[in-house]
Scaffold this motif. Structure first.
Motif, PDB file in Angstrom:
ATOM      1  N   ASN A   1    -113.458 -37.157 128.693  1.00  0.00           N
ATOM      2  CA  ASN A   1    -113.632 -38.268 127.649  1.00  0.00           C
ATOM      3  C   ASN A   1    -113.454 -39.810 128.285  1.00  0.00           C
ATOM      4  OD1 ASN A   1    -111.606 -39.624 125.496  1.00  0.00           O
ATOM      5  ND2 ASN A   1    -113.644 -39.073 124.956  1.00  0.00           N
ATOM      6  N   VAL A   2    -114.313 -40.405 128.490  1.00  0.00           N
ATOM      7  CA  VAL A   2    -114.252 -41.666 128.889  1.00  0.00           C
ATOM      8  C   VAL A   2    -113.128 -42.801 128.394  1.00  0.00           C
ATOM      9  CG1 VAL A   2    -115.455 -43.811 129.286  1.00  0.00           C
ATOM     10  CG2 VAL A   2    -116.829 -41.993 129.384  1.00  0.00           C
ATOM     11  N   ARG A   3    -113.065 -42.450 127.087  1.00  0.00           N
ATOM     12  CA  ARG A   3    -112.065 -43.122 126.416  1.00  0.00           C
ATOM     13  C   ARG A   3    -110.507 -42.754 127.129  1.00  0.00           C
ATOM     14  NH1 ARG A   3    -113.682 -47.654 124.258  1.00  0.00           N
ATOM     15  NH2 ARG A   3    -112.478 -47.690 122.306  1.00  0.00           N
ATOM     16  N   LEU A   4    -110.196 -41.536 127.491  1.00  0.00           N
ATOM     17  CA  LEU A   4    -109.075 -41.064 127.735  1.00  0.00           C
ATOM     18  C   LEU A   4    -108.762 -41.751 129.065  1.00  0.00           C
ATOM     19  CD1 LEU A   4    -107.174 -38.792 126.891  1.00  0.00           C
ATOM     20  CD2 LEU A   4    -108.502 -37.197 127.929  1.00  0.00           C
ATOM     21  N   SER A   5    -109.871 -41.842 129.832  1.00  0.00           N
ATOM     22  CA  SER A   5    -109.435 -42.575 131.304  1.00  0.00           C
ATOM     23  C   SER A   5    -109.554 -43.944 131.144  1.00  0.00           C
ATOM     24  CB  SER A   5    -110.602 -42.071 132.410  1.00  0.00           C
ATOM     25  OG  SER A   5    -111.904 -41.973 131.614  1.00  0.00           O
ATOM     26  N   GLU A   6    -109.905 -44.500 130.144  1.00  0.00           N
ATOM     27  CA  GLU A   6    -109.729 -45.907 129.869  1.00  0.00           C
ATOM     28  C   GLU A   6    -108.452 -46.530 129.504  1.00  0.00           C
ATOM     29  OE1 GLU A   6    -114.393 -47.229 128.512  1.00  0.00           O
ATOM     30  OE2 GLU A   6    -113.023 -47.073 127.153  1.00  0.00           O
ATOM     31  N   ALA A   7    -107.656 -45.715 128.845  1.00  0.00           N
ATOM     32  CA  ALA A   7    -106.633 -45.976 127.953  1.00  0.00           C
ATOM     33  C   ALA A   7    -105.623 -46.672 128.905  1.00  0.00           C
ATOM     34  CB  ALA A   7    -105.876 -44.819 127.147  1.00  0.00           C
ATOM     35  N   PRO A   8    -105.230 -45.830 130.016  1.00  0.00           N
ATOM     36  CA  PRO A   8    -103.930 -46.232 130.823  1.00  0.00           C
ATOM     37  C   PRO A   8    -104.208 -47.753 131.376  1.00  0.00           C
ATOM     38  CG  PRO A   8    -104.965 -44.220 131.737  1.00  0.00           C
ATOM     39  CD  PRO A   8    -105.580 -44.604 130.690  1.00  0.00           C
ATOM     40  N   SER A   9    -105.327 -48.145 131.696  1.00  0.00           N
ATOM     41  CA  SER A   9    -105.591 -49.737 132.112  1.00  0.00           C
ATOM     42  C   SER A   9    -105.173 -50.498 130.943  1.00  0.00           C
ATOM     43  CB  SER A   9    -107.243 -49.808 132.554  1.00  0.00           C
ATOM     44  OG  SER A   9    -107.848 -49.587 131.464  1.00  0.00           O
ATOM     45  N   TYR A  10    -105.150 -50.033 129.930  1.00  0.00           N
ATOM     46  CA  TYR A  10    -104.609 -50.995 128.949  1.00  0.00           C
ATOM     47  C   TYR A  10    -103.115 -50.962 128.464  1.00  0.00           C
ATOM     48  CZ  TYR A  10    -109.512 -52.108 128.116  1.00  0.00           C
ATOM     49  OH  TYR A  10    -111.071 -52.597 128.273  1.00  0.00           O
TER      50      TYR A  10
ATOM     51  N   ILE B   1    -103.860 -42.662 124.485  1.00  0.00           N
ATOM     52  CA  ILE B   1    -105.034 -42.554 123.691  1.00  0.00           C
ATOM     53  C   ILE B   1    -105.034 -42.542 122.302  1.00  0.00           C
ATOM     54  CG2 ILE B   1    -104.989 -39.852 123.639  1.00  0.00           C
ATOM     55  CD1 ILE B   1    -108.131 -42.207 124.143  1.00  0.00           C
ATOM     56  N   ILE B   2    -103.884 -42.214 121.566  1.00  0.00           N
ATOM     57  CA  ILE B   2    -103.432 -42.261 120.225  1.00  0.00           C
ATOM     58  C   ILE B   2    -103.575 -43.989 119.939  1.00  0.00           C
ATOM     59  CG2 ILE B   2    -102.055 -41.798 118.211  1.00  0.00           C
ATOM     60  CD1 ILE B   2    -102.999 -39.162 120.040  1.00  0.00           C
ATOM     61  N   ASN B   3    -102.962 -44.525 120.372  1.00  0.00           N
ATOM     62  CA  ASN B   3    -102.881 -46.077 120.174  1.00  0.00           C
ATOM     63  C   ASN B   3    -104.259 -46.923 120.692  1.00  0.00           C
ATOM     64  OD1 ASN B   3    -100.422 -45.886 119.536  1.00  0.00           O
ATOM     65  ND2 ASN B   3     -99.513 -47.458 120.730  1.00  0.00           N
ATOM     66  N   TYR B   4    -104.986 -46.276 121.687  1.00  0.00           N
ATOM     67  CA  TYR B   4    -106.153 -46.973 122.247  1.00  0.00           C
ATOM     68  C   TYR B   4    -107.583 -46.719 121.298  1.00  0.00           C
ATOM     69  CZ  TYR B   4    -109.710 -48.279 125.643  1.00  0.00           C
ATOM     70  OH  TYR B   4    -110.916 -48.917 126.138  1.00  0.00           O
ATOM     71  N   ASP B   5    -107.639 -45.387 120.974  1.00  0.00           N
ATOM     72  CA  ASP B   5    -108.748 -44.939 120.075  1.00  0.00           C
ATOM     73  C   ASP B   5    -108.637 -43.603 119.474  1.00  0.00           C
ATOM     74  OD1 ASP B   5    -110.921 -44.502 119.011  1.00  0.00           O
ATOM     75  OD2 ASP B   5    -112.147 -44.425 120.956  1.00  0.00           O
ATOM     76  N   ALA B   6    -107.995 -43.811 118.362  1.00  0.00           N
ATOM     77  CA  ALA B   6    -107.264 -42.589 117.525  1.00  0.00           C
ATOM     78  C   ALA B   6    -108.434 -41.634 117.127  1.00  0.00           C
ATOM     79  CB  ALA B   6    -106.442 -43.022 116.378  1.00  0.00           C
ATOM     80  N   ALA B   7    -109.615 -42.196 117.109  1.00  0.00           N
ATOM     81  CA  ALA B   7    -110.827 -41.348 116.630  1.00  0.00           C
ATOM     82  C   ALA B   7    -111.645 -40.564 117.909  1.00  0.00           C
ATOM     83  CB  ALA B   7    -111.921 -42.308 115.882  1.00  0.00           C
ATOM     84  N   SER B   8    -111.060 -41.058 118.870  1.00  0.00           N
ATOM     85  CA  SER B   8    -111.903 -40.250 120.451  1.00  0.00           C
ATOM     86  C   SER B   8    -111.625 -38.892 120.500  1.00  0.00           C
ATOM     87  CB  SER B   8    -111.528 -41.303 121.553  1.00  0.00           C
ATOM     88  OG  SER B   8    -110.099 -40.669 121.727  1.00  0.00           O
ATOM     89  N   LYS B   9    -112.512 -38.143 120.971  1.00  0.00           N
ATOM     90  CA  LYS B   9    -112.332 -36.811 121.508  1.00  0.00           C
ATOM     91  C   LYS B   9    -111.035 -36.328 122.042  1.00  0.00           C
ATOM     92  CE  LYS B   9    -115.787 -33.933 121.114  1.00  0.00           C
ATOM     93  NZ  LYS B   9    -116.778 -34.198 122.058  1.00  0.00           N
ATOM     94  N   GLY B  10    -110.583 -37.479 122.911  1.00  0.00           N
ATOM     95  CA  GLY B  10    -109.372 -37.353 123.757  1.00  0.00           C
ATOM     96  C   GLY B  10    -108.110 -37.308 122.882  1.00  0.00           C
TER      97      GLY B  10
END
Length: 255
Positions: free
Chosen positions: A216-225, A229-238
């Motif tokens: 999941n792309v969102r999962l790999s993006e989250a740490p750089s912010y 993943i829950i805070n970054y994009d709670a609706a994502s597959k991750g």
């Protein structure tokens, strides 16, 4: 009484830190009180939760050295119900410094066992090695989660890790359980991914978590912010995957 769970695999890049951070955050969202201990000198779990690694003055290193109490090292995170004991690059030196100390495998256990009265879950993000740091984590843990990526060399090294766990059970911690094997980085479009899942489920049936963590792309993006993943994009597959894993873990431990 809380439960201490180490997240370990000596292979790098299998989703250990991703799992540590996001499972911890998911358990917090599900109203469990959670402490995440970063026991990896790379300190990715620390930065992944938005803590500046350079600013860490008291962390896992001081805990293992017994120069500070665990309470001195705990920091609040922006994630609900989630506290962190951060790591710093100085953790690299701990293996050498502990080598001639008595009961060196029990340093972490001594430092954190009283925290089981405070937290529902204490997760330890282990270093990608089977050195003294990981040994300390396994000695202090009640159980271990082993992430396995759905890729070609997935099972390589697993035997070695299971042997290490066996010897820890024999010598240092007879109560250590395997909480489960967690399949990560699954891509349903790849035949190989599906083969790995079949292979792992065939060999280790009962030990494998039902939840599979998908690529999941969102999962790999989250740490750089600096966010889970829950805070970054709670609706994502991750996020859905890790919430499902947290729920599975809670159900398993309540039954």
């Amino acid at each position: 009484m809380g439960k201490i769970i180490a997240i370990a695999n000596q292979k790098g890049g299998v989703g250990k830190t991703t799992t540590s951070v996001n499972l911890a955050a998911s358990l917090g969202v599900l109203e469990k009180k959670v402490l995440l201990i970063d026991a990896d000198p790379q300190a990715n779990a620390t930065s992944g939760l938005g803590i500046d690694v350079e600013s860490v003055e008291v962390g896992t290193y001081q805990l293992l050295e017994h120069t500070n109490k665990a309470e001195d090292a705990i920091v609040k995170t922006s994630s609900p119900n989630l506290d962190l004991i951060p790591a710093h690059i100085d953790l690299v030196a701990i293996e050498i410094e502990l080598v001639d100390k008595e009961a060196r495998e029990y340093m972490l256990k001594k430092a954190i066992s009283h925290l089981k009265d405070v937290y529902d879950y204490i997760l330890i993000d282990c270093a990608p090695s089977l050195g003294l740091l990981t040994l300390n984590a396994l000695t202090s843990a009640d159980s271990v989660i082993i992430p396995i990526q759905c890729e070609y060399f997935a099972l390589e090294g697993l035997g070695k890790l299971l042997n290490t766990i066996k010897s820890v059970q024999k010598i240092h911690n007879k109560d250590l359980d395997i909480e489960g094997l967690l399949l990560t980085m699954f891509d349903s479009r790849l035949r190989l991914s599906n083969q790995v899942v079949e292979e792992v489920q065939k060999h280790f049936s009962e030990m494998v978590f039902e939840t599979i963590i998908q690529r999941n792309v969102r999962l790999s993006e989250a740490p750089s912010y600096g966010e889970s993943i829950i805070n970054y994009d709670a609706a994502s597959k991750g996020a859905t995957n890790y919430l499902s894993l947290a729920q599975e873990l809670i159900t398993k431990n309540n039954s």
